[in-house]
Write a protein that holds these residues in place. Structure first.
Motif, PDB file in Angstrom:
ATOM      1  N   ARG A 254       0.805  -1.209   0.000  1.00  8.37           N
ATOM      2  CA  ARG A 254       0.000   0.000   0.000  1.00  8.37           C
ATOM      3  C   ARG A 254       0.849   1.275   0.000  1.00  8.37           C
ATOM      4  N   TYR A 255       0.398   2.205  -0.798  1.00 13.58           N
ATOM      5  CA  TYR A 255       1.124   3.432  -1.113  1.00 13.58           C
ATOM      6  C   TYR A 255       0.355   4.595  -0.493  1.00 13.58           C
ATOM      7  N   MET A 256       0.994   5.271   0.466  1.00 12.14           N
ATOM      8  CA  MET A 256       0.298   6.362   1.167  1.00 12.14           C
ATOM      9  C   MET A 256       0.354   7.650   0.364  1.00 12.14           C
ATOM     10  N   PRO A 271       1.806   9.472  -7.983  1.00  8.61           N
ATOM     11  CA  PRO A 271       1.455  10.872  -7.713  1.00  8.61           C
ATOM     12  C   PRO A 271       2.361  11.506  -6.663  1.00  8.61           C
ATOM     13  N   CYS A 272       3.653  11.389  -6.824  1.00  6.34           N
ATOM     14  CA  CYS A 272       4.576  11.833  -5.784  1.00  6.34           C
ATOM     15  C   CYS A 272       5.933  12.082  -6.425  1.00  6.34           C
ATOM     16  N   SER A 273       6.696  12.999  -5.848  1.00  6.94           N
ATOM     17  CA  SER A 273       8.027  13.229  -6.400  1.00  6.94           C
ATOM     18  C   SER A 273       9.101  13.125  -5.329  1.00  6.94           C
ATOM     19  N   CYS A 274       8.878  12.253  -4.341  1.00  3.34           N
ATOM     20  CA  CYS A 274       9.890  12.013  -3.321  1.00  3.34           C
ATOM     21  C   CYS A 274      11.089  11.326  -3.983  1.00  3.34           C
ATOM     22  N   PRO A 275      12.216  11.223  -3.280  1.00  2.00           N
ATOM     23  CA  PRO A 275      13.406  10.614  -3.912  1.00  2.00           C
ATOM     24  C   PRO A 275      13.160   9.196  -4.449  1.00  2.00           C
ATOM     25  N   ILE A 276      12.197   8.488  -3.885  1.00  2.33           N
ATOM     26  CA  ILE A 276      11.902   7.130  -4.374  1.00  2.33           C
ATOM     27  C   ILE A 276      11.094   7.206  -5.674  1.00  2.33           C
ATOM     28  N   CYS A 277      10.057   8.022  -5.673  1.00  3.51           N
ATOM     29  CA  CYS A 277       9.140   8.058  -6.821  1.00  3.51           C
ATOM     30  C   CYS A 277       9.690   8.871  -7.986  1.00  3.51           C
ATOM     31  N   ALA A 278      10.513   9.877  -7.673  1.00  2.00           N
ATOM     32  CA  ALA A 278      10.977  10.781  -8.727  1.00  2.00           C
ATOM     33  C   ALA A 278      11.656  10.028  -9.867  1.00  2.00           C
ATOM     34  N   ARG A 299       9.841   3.505   2.363  1.00  2.00           N
ATOM     35  CA  ARG A 299      10.546   4.796   2.260  1.00  2.00           C
ATOM     36  C   ARG A 299       9.626   5.876   1.686  1.00  2.00           C
ATOM     37  N   HIS A 300       8.941   5.534   0.610  1.00  2.00           N
ATOM     38  CA  HIS A 300       7.988   6.512   0.060  1.00  2.00           C
ATOM     39  C   HIS A 300       6.979   6.931   1.135  1.00  2.00           C
ATOM     40  N   ASN A 301       6.417   5.948   1.834  1.00  2.00           N
ATOM     41  CA  ASN A 301       5.419   6.255   2.868  1.00  2.00           C
ATOM     42  C   ASN A 301       5.985   7.205   3.921  1.00  2.00           C
TER      43      ASN A 301
HETATM   44 ZN    ZN Z   1       7.018   9.010  -3.198  1.00  2.00          ZN
END
Ligand code: ZN
Length: 506
Positions: A254-256, A271-278, A299-301
């Motif tokens: 699950r993706y918060m 829908p995120c641009s954190c270091p994991i998703c970017a 980590r994303h969470n």
């Molecule tokens: Zn993210």
């Protein structure tokens, strides 16, 4: 004093918590760390995510490493502040633990925990009143005894507040715990209530505990870690959170997000641009091993949690916490139910909200719920209890609140002014939501001329206007465009010319 409040907004505050490992800024969340095995190494939590405070479990350490366990900082590899839970959660889930309250207090001192928790007896979400009463009694007894077993006074101790959804018990427990020598108070047993999304009950519980506890002690909401509900809890006065949700959700794919949770395998785009998703696409999550995916998701969470905590703190500094809470609470009807429950606690919010305005822009009103804001409550309260009409202004003329602000610069006000230019006794006031009645001479003060509203003319203003007419001692009252008890209705200013009596222009 280990806790100091620096800034406030609503019931929320930015504070500093001093532990023997340093000074922490609140509100903050402590990631729950398993002392034995972790998806993310505790050192990484500090270096990459900026968490200087984590929580782990003394009971699990005791079971795993035995009575001779080393320093908890060594065990976890974390050199920041560590809070240890006592095994009370295991007591709730499994119905029993293999230790005693005394052993676990002494053990937490031994392993150099910075913040310890006594072995309280959680009420849980499903207890009968009688059972709940028993848990409160036991918790208080253990709390009193635990103080006698403590030897190391550089450590902070947390005294949980039990009672669950039984607010009278909760209040009693908070009052007693608040008189004992503890530095932090966790609010116990909200987990099951949050799992049911019963945010209205959660609001009741937090406000009840806050009212009974000493304000200078931080309140810790046990087991609350979803970013979508943090701001509501902060606005009510919670300072500390802990959560394993980032890791548990990750395990489950699950993706918060700030507004809810999604299954990562159902996402087409991240829908995120954190270091994991970017640097990844949604499909990248499907191409890695299960273990890698869990690590990425955890980590994303956590990044999402960090972002939310930062923006909550910033909104306290800006004085825009209300707007922040309102937008988060609109992401789920149950959460919105929690926000609506604030209607019953307007007085509590008003009492805690700083009177000094630090807003850089005006207030936003979306619907009736926005009218719970302390600024509205405070204004209406003061108009009702402290305001007297200016001397000689014996005739009240209520005109609708115009769109233009300040109201005294509006077309309608200029028209009325011109119409009554020879009448000193006519007092022009504006009626409408959200503020009820605004005397023209006050209309340029904050926030009466600095707000944007989508409410239109609701119903709430009527009560204020009727009260205003009934108590302010006018000889006669007129209202333009509405029917209202105590006032004569006129439909246009021109109509006044034809009316015999006080309000004919002279
Ligand atoms: Zn993210």
């Amino acid at each position: 004093m280990c806790f100091e409040v620096k800034e406030r907004d609503l019931g929320g505050r930015i504070g500093t918590l001093r532990t023997r490992r340093g000074v922490l800024e609140t509100p903050t969340l402590m990631p729950v760390v398993n002392p034995v095995k972790n998806t993310i190494r505790p050192a990484e939590l500090k270096d990459d995510f900026g968490f200087h405070l984590i929580i782990t479990n003394a009971y699990i350490i005791l079971k795993h490493y035995g009575k001779e366990a080393r320093d908890v900082h060594e065990i976890t590899g974390f050199d920041g502040t560590i809070m240890t839970d006592s095994g009370a959660y295991q007591l709730l889930i499994y119905g029993g633990v293999d230790t005693t309250p005394e052993e676990i207090v002494r053990f937490q001192e031994r392993i150099r925990s910075d913040i310890g928790v006594i072995l309280d007896v959680p009420t849980g979400g499903f207890a009968t009143k009688q059972e709940a009463e028993q848990t409160v009694k036991e918790t208080i007894r253990t709390a009193k005894e635990s103080i006698l077993w403590r030897e190391d006074d550089t450590m902070l101790w947390a005294g949980p507040v039990q009672g669950g959804r039984y607010l009278d018990l909760l209040e009693f427990c908070a009052r007693v715990m608040g008189e004992l020598d503890f530095q932090i108070h966790p609010l116990g047993s909200p987990t099951q209530i949050m799992e049911e999304y019963d945010y209205a009950t959660l609001v009741d519980m937090i406000v009840t505990a806050k009212r009974a506890l000493p304000p200078e002690r931080p309140l810790h909401l046990f087991g609350a870690g979803h970013p979508m509900m943090l701001s509501l809890a902060v606005a009510l006065g919670c300072d500390l959170f802990d959560s394993a949700a980032y890791a548990l959700f990750a395990k489950d794919g699950r993706y918060m997000t700030q507004s809810g949770t999604m299954r990562v395998d159902e996402l087409e785009e991240l829908p995120c641009s954190c270091p994991i998703c970017a640097k990844r696409d949604a499909e990248d999550f499907a191409e890695v091993t299960k273990e890698e995916r869990e690590g990425l998701l955890a980590r994303h969470n956590l990044y999402v949690v960090v972002e939310e905590l930062r923006s909550i703190r910033e909104s306290i500094r800006e004085g825009t916490l209300w707007e922040h809470v309102e937008s988060r609470c609109r992401t789920h009807p149950k959460l919105y139910g929690g926000l609506k429950r604030l209607l019953e606690y307007r007085e509590y919010l008003e009492l805690n909200d700083p009177v000094v305005n630090k807003m850089v822009r005006g207030l936003f009103f979306y619907d009736e719920v926005s009218m719970c804001r302390p600024e509205v409550y405070r204004y209406k309260e003061r108009i009702a209890s402290r305001y007297s009409r200016p001397k000689g202004k014996d005739i009240l003329l209520l005109v609708p609140m115009p769109e233009e602000k300040p109201f005294t610069k509006s077309k309608i006000f200029k028209l009325v002014k011109e119409f009554f230019k020879n009448r000193e006794d006519v007092h022009v006031c504006f009626y409408g939501d959200p503020f009820g009645v605004v005397p023209s001479e006050l209309s340029e003060t904050f926030p009466l001329s600095q707000f944007e509203s989508a409410i239109g003319l609701g119903k709430a203003w009527r009560e204020s206007a009727e009260g205003f007419i009934a108590t302010k001692g006018y000889k006669e009252a007129f209202i333009l465009g509405q029917e209202l008890k105590g006032a004569k209705t006129i439909n246009s200013l021109e109509e006044l010319k034809r009316l015999p009596g006080l309000l004919s222009p002279q």
